[in-house]
Design a protein around this motif. Sequence first.
Motif, PDB file in Angstrom:
ATOM      1  N   PHE A 241       0.823  -1.212   0.000  1.00  0.00           N
ATOM      2  CA  PHE A 241       0.000   0.000   0.000  1.00  0.00           C
ATOM      3  C   PHE A 241       0.858   1.263   0.000  1.00  0.00           C
TER       4      PHE A 241
ATOM      5  N   LYS B 176      -5.642  -2.808  -7.369  1.00  0.00           N
ATOM      6  CA  LYS B 176      -4.786  -3.000  -6.200  1.00  0.00           C
ATOM      7  C   LYS B 176      -5.604  -3.001  -4.914  1.00  0.00           C
ATOM      8  N   ASN B 177      -6.584  -2.139  -4.810  1.00  0.00           N
ATOM      9  CA  ASN B 177      -7.399  -2.073  -3.596  1.00  0.00           C
ATOM     10  C   ASN B 177      -8.184  -3.366  -3.376  1.00  0.00           C
TER      11      ASN B 177
END
Length: 642
Positions: free
Chosen positions: A528, A542-543
């Motif tokens: 992150f 990505k989240n």
Amino acid sequence: MSSTLPGRRRRPQELLLPNGKKIIVTLPEDLEDIRRKYQNDRDTQVEVVVHGSIEHSQYLRQSRDHHEERRQLLREQHGPAFEEWEDIQNQLSSVTTELERLENQASGLYGNFNKFGYDAAVRTYNDEEPPIASSHTSISEKSREQGGERHGETTKLFKRPVIRQWFHQGLLWRASEQTEIMAIELFLDLVYVGIIHSNGEHMAEEATGYELLRFVITFVMTWRIWTSITLTLSWFESDDVVTRLEILFCISCLIGYTTNMTHIFDEDPAHNTYVQLVSFYLAARVFTAIFYGMTAYLLPMIKGIMICQIFGTAIPTALWIASIYVDMPGRLGFIVPALVLDMYGHVFFLGLFLYIQGKAPEGIWKKRLSSMFEFYPAISIEHRVERMNAFVSLVLGYSVVAILFQSDGGYNINAFLGKAILGLMQAFTFNWIYFDIDASNLNLHAIRRSRISAGIWEFAHLMFVMGYIVATSALSRLVLATDVPDTNPEQLAEPYRDSAEDHFNAGVRFFYCHGLAIALLSMGAISFSHEHKKLPMLRLSKNVRLANRIAVCIVMFFLPLAHSLRSLSLISVTLSLSIWVLIVELWGKSCTDDPFIGEKDGCCVTYYAKCKKKDLKKITSSHERRPSGEILELGRGEKTAI
């Protein structure tokens, strides 16, 4: 005109202005020496400025404007002859510059920006003055130097430390070449990994909350010693005998510290080793403070920062000494703030530096403090990242060594071996995720992205290593557990046979699952903190992938409540969850227009457009950033160039 004076590293330059004033351009570390050298020169006007400063830029622009006026005057006097001569000179300079760029491309910042992300505030200095681009003679001389005899280097007894990189007026100045890791640093990492694994193995023998508290305290203290040495080696370049002896002393203190860390909470004063533990720890910390004091004397340009580092060591040292005279549990009231100040006390001084450079009101105090904090040593991003990568590799590799055992004769393929192989697969999966998933396709590394992301990156690594050590220490107990079929203790050699038990307590179960959950969650925090490249048409963002990790960590966190799971089942379930995270990451990072199985064509999007020539000329002459692409010019009557 400019010339070069003899000197160390980048030589000071002389810049002669049209009014006859001489400007000396030097590096910050030589600023005071050069000023003292010219302060008594009454014959000529001399001003000493720092390379890359605003004053340096202004004087260069002034000199450039003067020479442009002279060039215009010559153009008016000689007409076409001057134009032809200037065209030849420009072509020669262009070819020479291109040749130099090809020669230096591997050692410049191209690789750094490509790996860690671009930063407009990064500047480089060269150890030697680059050749003059417009001089053919300089290229010939350089070629002769490169092709001539190369002399070896000698190791000196002592050398004045040299700052590798520093912050000055909002810019980061660093060397253009890559910073290499010294062999002694790898030696230190290997010793430290062995120490923390030994600490974890003792914790797993008595898997209790009290033992976990002891492990956390001693682990953070050893982490501080290791990071102090790492930071010093990243700040300064001093490859001499004294530096190696200093590192040897710190490692010796670390060894002495390790021999006293398992009985620091013993209620019997005759067997309690807390005083000895703190003594070895403070010996390493105070020795580092003495080094900072010597550096402040040898390098006055960073005196303010070094003094702050000394204060940052002295304050927690007082708390550590006070904790010796207090019994448990009141001792924790001194230990916790001392650890916090040791680990993050430097954040206060960094904030002070940023405040002085920015929001501090003008006045005499700002002027004085600005002179003290004008230069701030910076870490080398390559050195820091490569050191951490090497350290994580050692941690993951040593975790496999910790679960090995010896058989007592025979060709035994049993559950002991099966659980050990599952532990190997666990370490392999974590290694895959850390290096090939989270550290790939970086657009901006966390250290270069922002100060907050850099702090998250540092803290997440602390939690990742600590959690993984806790988990693998418990795993070594699970591997030797005889609570499943085909685990005959008689098949183990004598030292391991004594450790084989038909049950394991709840502490081992909690240590293993919670340690893996913390390690996996910390890797998510590391991912992150980076800014990854946004490939078009990704299957999962990505989240979403990080949310999957968090969900898996939650499952691992509550897994110890399933008391029916035996050792083999517990290891298998956690490994399955880790592999699930890996599969989701691999599949999610692929593109929908690129087959997941088969030859990879790459993720790309192609656009076609047409415009008039005047519009194209307007776009190409604009200074605004535009997408790169191929321009095909159509002739009369052509409708397509494909």
